[in-house]
Enzyme design. Structure first.
Site, PDB file in Angstrom:
ATOM      1  CD1 TRP A 117      -2.314  -2.188   1.560  1.00 18.14           C
ATOM      2  CD2 TRP A 117      -3.027  -1.029  -0.209  1.00 18.14           C
ATOM      3  NE1 TRP A 117      -3.342  -2.879   0.975  1.00 18.14           N
ATOM      4  CE2 TRP A 117      -3.791  -2.203  -0.104  1.00 18.14           C
ATOM      5  CE3 TRP A 117      -3.290  -0.156  -1.265  1.00 18.14           C
ATOM      6  CZ2 TRP A 117      -4.820  -2.521  -1.006  1.00 18.14           C
ATOM      7  CZ3 TRP A 117      -4.315  -0.466  -2.169  1.00 18.14           C
ATOM      8  CH2 TRP A 117      -5.058  -1.635  -2.033  1.00 18.14           C
ATOM      9  CG  ASP A 128      -2.986   3.864   4.495  1.00 17.68           C
ATOM     10  OD1 ASP A 128      -4.019   3.699   5.173  1.00 17.68           O
ATOM     11  OD2 ASP A 128      -2.783   3.272   3.406  1.00 17.68           O
ATOM     12  CE  LYS A 147      -8.693  -2.407   4.774  1.00 16.09           C
ATOM     13  NZ  LYS A 147      -8.530  -3.279   3.646  1.00 16.09           N
TER      14      LYS A 147
END
Ligand SMILES: Cc1ncc(COP(=O)(O)O)c(C=O)c1O
Length: 406
Positions: free
Chosen positions: A120, A209, A234
């Site tokens: 990511w 992040d 999530k």
């Protein structure tokens, strides 16, 4: 199959508390006796405004967000955040006191530093290269993306040691991913493999992040960050909404920055200042997703907040890693992340050394679902988000032990 028979280890979208889903289902049909469902009510009406401001207040108190930060709800997922960070923070840099009066011809594109610890952060860096340093020589360069550390040579199985960080001088910001969902590495809360805040001068904006670890435990040094963002899908709610915690001095007029020259124009839906001024309601927000997030947040507050979640999540991760370390000695399965302090509490990645398909087949038969690793890396991955209970973790551990002994 009944919901109660399933142990869902999905990496996102991922399980949500059943009680929340039941309440959301009622609200979808008839929100609090209005005779209308939540998706049928105006986002500017008092009902939805109450929901979104309640969600904001709960994030504020759960994470102890200081008052000089705004909490925003945006769309486009983590991926759009990769872009909007570049646009907003380069605009802020252009409008900083040392640059604002410079003519475009004298403005030097700044460095922007990325720490690459997995898929990511690597994607976020690629977006910086794509937007800021075009391949054609006739196009302008808006910033110089710099890799401050990169654990790719290890296969992203650890985090950088303090000596490995090589920050550029005076970057417009430093970017990192706190928990790499695909690779299973996470910055630790203690000294070894914790994020190196002490190496970064306080005026440099730090961007994190937190997509796959948001609200799983307290955020260390939240007030040393400029921006924290997280896709909801999530720990927080359904896909479709992204939470952004941004320090107020970084809410800048991107049109003004653009008029000065040397920065990329920002699409209106991506300007954080406009989002903040409109309470995240500049355009129609994903009302249902935000509603479910608000219900999850209420439940988190009721259940004891971040310290309680930390205790439970630490225990869940400990149980799975202990079992993986045990079976490693008989060479059937092993955890991918070798450094214990760099192991993710949320996404446990593992290798099945022999008979991988049998492992997944047996898992399915036992109601253990969505355990396959990301398609880019293969293997197994157990995501242990907040809604995954200890009993699910124990079922998984039992199966790992049983499988490894045959
Ligand atoms: C850590 C992290 N960052 C960013 C993203 C991208 O999010 P999205 O798919 O919402 O764009 C994900 C997705 O899983 C992620 O896990």
């Amino acid at each position: 199959m009944e919901r109660s028979q399933v142990h869902n280890f999905a990496a996102g979208p991922s399980p949500l508390p059943t009680s929340v889903l039941e309440e959301a289902a009622r609200g979808l049909v008839n929100y609090q006796g209005t005779g209308m469902g939540i998706c049928e009510l105006s986002h500017r009406g008092k009902e939805f405004k109450g929901i979104i401001s309640g969600a904001e207040a709960d994030i504020h108190s759960l994470l102890s967000v200081p008052d000089n930060y705004s909490i925003l709800f945006s769309q486009g997922g983590g991926t759009s955040m990769f872009s909007s960070i570049i646009l907003n923070l380069l605009a802020a840099h252009r409008l900083s006191s040392s640059n604002i009066s410079l003519p475009a011809s004298s403005y030097t594109p700044p460095n922007i530093d990325y720490i690459i610890t997995g898929s990511w952060s690597s994607k976020a860096y690629s977006e910086a290269v794509r937007l800021c340093s075009p391949s054609s020589t006739s196009s302008p360069t808006y910033a110089i993306p710099h890799i401050a550390a990169n654990t790719k040579p290890t296969g992203y199985t650890t985090l950088p040691s303090k000596e490995e960080y090589k920050f550029s001088s005076n970057p417009a910001y430093i970017y990192y991913c706190e928990n790499e969902t695909i690779n299973g590495v996470q910055y630790s809360l203690s000294d070894e493999f914790s994020f190196p805040f002490d190496m970064i001068p306080s005026h440099i904006p730090i961007v994190a992040d937190y997509s796959s670890s948001f609200l799983s435990r307290p955020i260390p040094h939240l007030n040393k960050h400029a921006v924290i963002f997280a896709g909801a899908q999530k720990n927080l709610g359904p896909a479709g909404v992204t939470v952004l915690i941004v320090r107020n001095d970084l809410l800048v007029d991107t049109s003004l920055a653009y008029s000065k020259g040397g920065v990329i124009p920002t699409p209106i839906g991506m300007e954080w200042k406009i989002m903040a001024e409109n309470g995240s309601l500049y355009n129609t927000p994903p009302v249902f997703a935000i509603y479910v997030c608000a219900l999850v947040l209420k439940e988190l507050v009721r259940n004891g907040g971040m310290e309680k979640m930390k205790e439970i999540n630490e225990e869940k991760a400990k149980r799975v890693y202990q079992v993986l370390d045990k079976v490693e000695t008989i060479e059937k399965m092993k955890g991918v992340v070798r450094e214990k302090k760099a192991r993710s509490w949320m996404n446990v990645t593992f290798e099945i050394i022999e008979r991988e398909e049998d492992f997944f087949k047996g898992a399915e038969e036992r109601g253990l679902r969505q355990l396959k690793g990301h398609r880019s890396v293969g293997g197994g991955r157990a995501s242990l988000y907040n809604a995954v209970g200890l009993e699910s973790v124990d079922k998984l551990c039992e199966w790992i032990l049983e499988f490894s002994r045959v």
